[in-house]
Design an enzyme around this catalytic site. Structure first.
Site, mmCIF file in Angstrom:
data_model
loop_
_atom_site.group_PDB
_atom_site.id
_atom_site.type_symbol
_atom_site.label_atom_id
_atom_site.label_comp_id
_atom_site.label_asym_id
_atom_site.label_seq_id
_atom_site.Cartn_x
_atom_site.Cartn_y
_atom_site.Cartn_z
ATOM 1 N N GLU A 132 -11.144 2.325 -2.526
ATOM 2 C CA GLU A 132 -10.531 2.140 -3.315
ATOM 3 C C GLU A 132 -8.977 3.120 -2.287
ATOM 4 O O GLU A 132 -7.579 3.535 -1.665
ATOM 5 C CB GLU A 132 -9.397 2.514 -4.665
ATOM 6 C CG GLU A 132 -9.195 2.788 -4.906
ATOM 7 C CD GLU A 132 -7.860 3.464 -5.468
ATOM 8 O OE1 GLU A 132 -6.428 3.574 -5.996
ATOM 9 O OE2 GLU A 132 -8.223 4.630 -5.367
ATOM 10 N N HIS A 190 -13.291 2.518 -8.999
ATOM 11 C CA HIS A 190 -13.766 2.764 -7.805
ATOM 12 C C HIS A 190 -15.191 3.836 -7.719
ATOM 13 O O HIS A 190 -14.601 5.366 -8.350
ATOM 14 C CB HIS A 190 -12.825 3.195 -6.404
ATOM 15 C CG HIS A 190 -12.005 4.054 -6.438
ATOM 16 N ND1 HIS A 190 -12.019 5.309 -6.352
ATOM 17 C CD2 HIS A 190 -10.871 4.340 -7.321
ATOM 18 C CE1 HIS A 190 -10.891 6.215 -6.604
ATOM 19 N NE2 HIS A 190 -10.104 5.089 -7.700
ATOM 20 N N ASP A 229 -15.666 5.355 -4.303
ATOM 21 C CA ASP A 229 -15.337 6.346 -3.373
ATOM 22 C C ASP A 229 -14.500 7.732 -4.084
ATOM 23 O O ASP A 229 -13.859 7.707 -4.902
ATOM 24 C CB ASP A 229 -14.960 5.706 -2.420
ATOM 25 C CG ASP A 229 -13.468 5.306 -2.581
ATOM 26 O OD1 ASP A 229 -13.754 4.838 -3.378
ATOM 27 O OD2 ASP A 229 -12.588 5.151 -1.897
ATOM 28 N N SER A 240 -0.589 4.006 -6.965
ATOM 29 C CA SER A 240 -0.942 3.203 -6.431
ATOM 30 C C SER A 240 -2.415 3.038 -6.388
ATOM 31 O O SER A 240 -3.709 3.296 -6.134
ATOM 32 C CB SER A 240 -0.266 2.616 -5.230
ATOM 33 O OG SER A 240 0.892 3.132 -4.473
ATOM 34 N N THR A 248 4.826 30.758 22.852
ATOM 35 C CA THR A 248 5.942 30.147 23.673
ATOM 36 C C THR A 248 5.204 28.781 24.730
ATOM 37 O O THR A 248 5.435 28.628 25.680
ATOM 38 C CB THR A 248 6.980 31.067 24.691
ATOM 39 O OG1 THR A 248 5.667 31.742 25.451
ATOM 40 C CG2 THR A 248 6.980 32.054 23.595
HETATM 41 N N1 BES Z 1 -6.183 6.998 -9.252
HETATM 42 C C1 BES Z 1 -5.613 6.951 -7.822
HETATM 43 C C2 BES Z 1 -3.588 5.877 -8.512
HETATM 44 C C3 BES Z 1 -3.521 6.636 -9.366
HETATM 45 C C4 BES Z 1 -3.087 8.057 -9.699
HETATM 46 C C5 BES Z 1 -2.527 5.812 -10.115
HETATM 47 C C6 BES Z 1 -2.858 8.553 -10.752
HETATM 48 C C7 BES Z 1 -1.599 6.006 -11.167
HETATM 49 C C8 BES Z 1 -1.858 7.679 -11.657
HETATM 50 C C9 BES Z 1 -5.909 5.647 -6.793
HETATM 51 O O1 BES Z 1 -7.388 6.217 -6.876
HETATM 52 C C10 BES Z 1 -5.711 6.491 -5.739
HETATM 53 O O2 BES Z 1 -4.909 7.206 -5.647
HETATM 54 N N2 BES Z 1 -4.959 5.651 -4.858
HETATM 55 C C11 BES Z 1 -3.899 6.063 -3.995
HETATM 56 C C12 BES Z 1 -4.140 4.322 -3.320
HETATM 57 C C13 BES Z 1 -3.916 5.096 -2.071
HETATM 58 C C14 BES Z 1 -4.648 5.138 -0.708
HETATM 59 C C15 BES Z 1 -3.625 2.860 -1.227
HETATM 60 C C16 BES Z 1 -2.622 6.732 -3.803
HETATM 61 O O3 BES Z 1 -1.873 5.706 -4.978
HETATM 62 O O4 BES Z 1 -2.489 7.167 -3.144
HETATM 63 ZN ZN ZN Z 2 -7.084 8.337 -5.295
#
Ligand code: BES
Ligand code: ZN
Length: 456
Positions: free
Chosen positions: A152, A85, A87, A398, A314
């Protein structure tokens, strides 16, 4: 391969310069204010692919565009699909960056910028290795398809539809993704499992406007207190989520897997120290690696209510809201978790408060088979690039589309992470080691050779 290796050596500075160019584009997918920059990111990537002879397309979606390119088919050899990705996450909080988030700066052999490791730097390693093969050998020993998306970090919503409609175009034997981390410096890893996620926003409303807390406090429900109690009510003293049915489908850890995790060189006190905490915390009965990689969790991601300005005010706030998410493990169904959450929140909702629950992205967790020949080929390629055989790990983050790749394309997904755990993805001062960048490119170049040797 010798020519490829020499080419990689000769292009180190150029590859870094290219990466820095892409890092200067603030392609933040979550914030509509950056939509033009996301477009620029896609255009830069497509132009870059074209610069070494790959006809690349920028494919519009209902959200941010995809970039797609492929090398010519090679009969008899497998097909690899590279996914990554372009982004990035929002750079906030801006004042905690040592150098500005979108001005790539090299310190101690690392490049600091939003997207350095997640995922521009890692993704480009495959682009660079394809370039190296094309510029030296003139062709790749197998067909490589490149699919680089711009959503992503916001859940890959439109990629799902594209995939469903383009199964033939994307047909492949394995998917190669570099968007994870190594186990530790000098310990490269192949990740065979990821957690899934389901993300929500809960908005509570009490009185029709903010009230004087002295005049009215104690006589009407306070939305901030209601929110705190409801969130706290989602987790018990053992760190277990209280949603009905939450653990019903959780794939249990096998004894063998627990033993493998325990055998990894993981230093808990050092881990805690790195994070700046004096103790670790989580679900009772599980180790830190088990909690991070193979157990479902609940986290509050943002919390807002009442007076946030200087000094004391408050007030009994009229509203309170929270963003929160659950990390899921294989066999848990995001839709079922959402249904259980609604039921649990209804139980926890006090009288005098109205709630509105919004559901964001969701994705199931995945575990890949370890006996895949593609995975074994990747292990050899990593040994070439990193001078050390990888360990096999799971990860807690994820990558929403990975599960869909495995199911819809019936392909083995190879998660070959070149990052480090202290790269600060999603945090201030994100970085990527330039040495790992070049090792990743070398491993990727070797991967095409190793995969091509697999009988197809
Ligand atoms: N690269 C990450 C996922 C990741 C980081 C996997 C470190 C394993 C180790 C990915 O770009 C990411 O951050 N994904 C998001 C997905 C979500 C926004 C649906 C995440 O895991 O928070
Ligand atoms: Zn990420």
């Amino acid at each position: 391969m010798d020519d490829v290796r020499k080419y990689l050596q000769s292009q180190r500075e150029q590859f870094e310069a290219d990466l820095f160019e892409l890092l200067r584009i603030p392609s933040v997918s979550a914030d509509p204010a950056f939509a033009g920059d996301v477009q620029r990111g896609a255009a830069w990537l497509a132009d870059h692919l074209r610069s070494f002879g790959l006809p690349a397309e920028v494919i519009p979606t209902a959200g941010h565009p995809l970039v797609y390119a492929e090398t010519p088919p090679v009969p008899g050899a497998p097909v690899a699909l590279v996914y990554g990705h372009y982004d990035v996450q929002p750079p906030d909080p801006l004042d905690e960056w040592t150098s500005p988030a979108f001005e790539p700066t090299v310190r101690d052999g690392n490049v600091y910028a939003r997207g350095a490791t997640d995922d521009k730097g890692q993704m480009l390693t495959h682009v660079n290795s394809v370039q190296a093969w094309l510029e030296t050998v003139g062709k790749l020993p197998l067909q490589v398809k490149l699919l680089i998306e711009g959503e992503e970090e916001v859940g890959s919503e439109h990629l799902e539809a594209f995939l469903a409609e383009n199964k033939d175009k994307l047909a492949c034997d394995c998917v190669v993704v570099s968007d994870t981390a190594q186990f530790a410096p000098g310990v490269p890893a192949i990740t065979y499992g990821l957690r899934g996620i389901t993300y929500f926003e809960l908005k509570l409303t009490g009185p029709s406007q903010d009230l004087h807390s002295g005049v009215f406090g104690g006589s009407v429900a306070n939305p901030a207190i209601a929110l705190a109690k409801m969130l706290a009510g989602l987790i018990d003293a053992d760190g277990r989520v209280t949603i009905p049915g939450f653990y019903d489908d959780v794939a249990p850890l096998t004894d063998a897997e627990r033993a493998e995790f325990a055998a990894l060189p993981f230093d808990e006190p050092k881990f805690a120290q790195q994070l700046g905490v004096d103790a670790l915390d989580g679900e009772a009965g599980f180790t830190t690696l088990e909690r991070r990689w193979a157990r479902p969790t609940f986290d509050v991601n943002g919390l807002t209510s009442g007076y946030q300005g200087e000094g004391a005010k408050t007030v009994l706030p009229a509203r309170a809201s929270a963003k929160f998410s659950f990390r899921l493990v294989p066999n848990q169904d995001p839709a079922k978790i959402a249904a259980g959450l609604k039921q649990r929140l209804a139980e926890l909702l006090p009288a005098g408060i109205k709630m509105d629950l919004r559901e964001f992205h969701g994705a199931p967790g995945v575990v890949m088979p370890l006996d895949s020949p593609y995975l074994q080929a990747a292990a050899r390629a990593i040994e070439t690039g990193f001078d050390r055989r990888p360990v096999f790990i799971r990860e807690g983050g994820s990558i929403p589309i990975v599960n869909t790749f495995a199911e819809a394309l019936d392909a083995d997904v190879l998660l070959l992470g070149w990052g480090q755990n202290d790269d600060n993805p999603h945090s201030p001062n994100e970085k990527f080691s330039l040495a790992d960048f070049h090792r990743g490119i070398a491993a990727s170049a070797a991967l095409w050779h190793e995969l091509a040797a697999i009988d197809n």
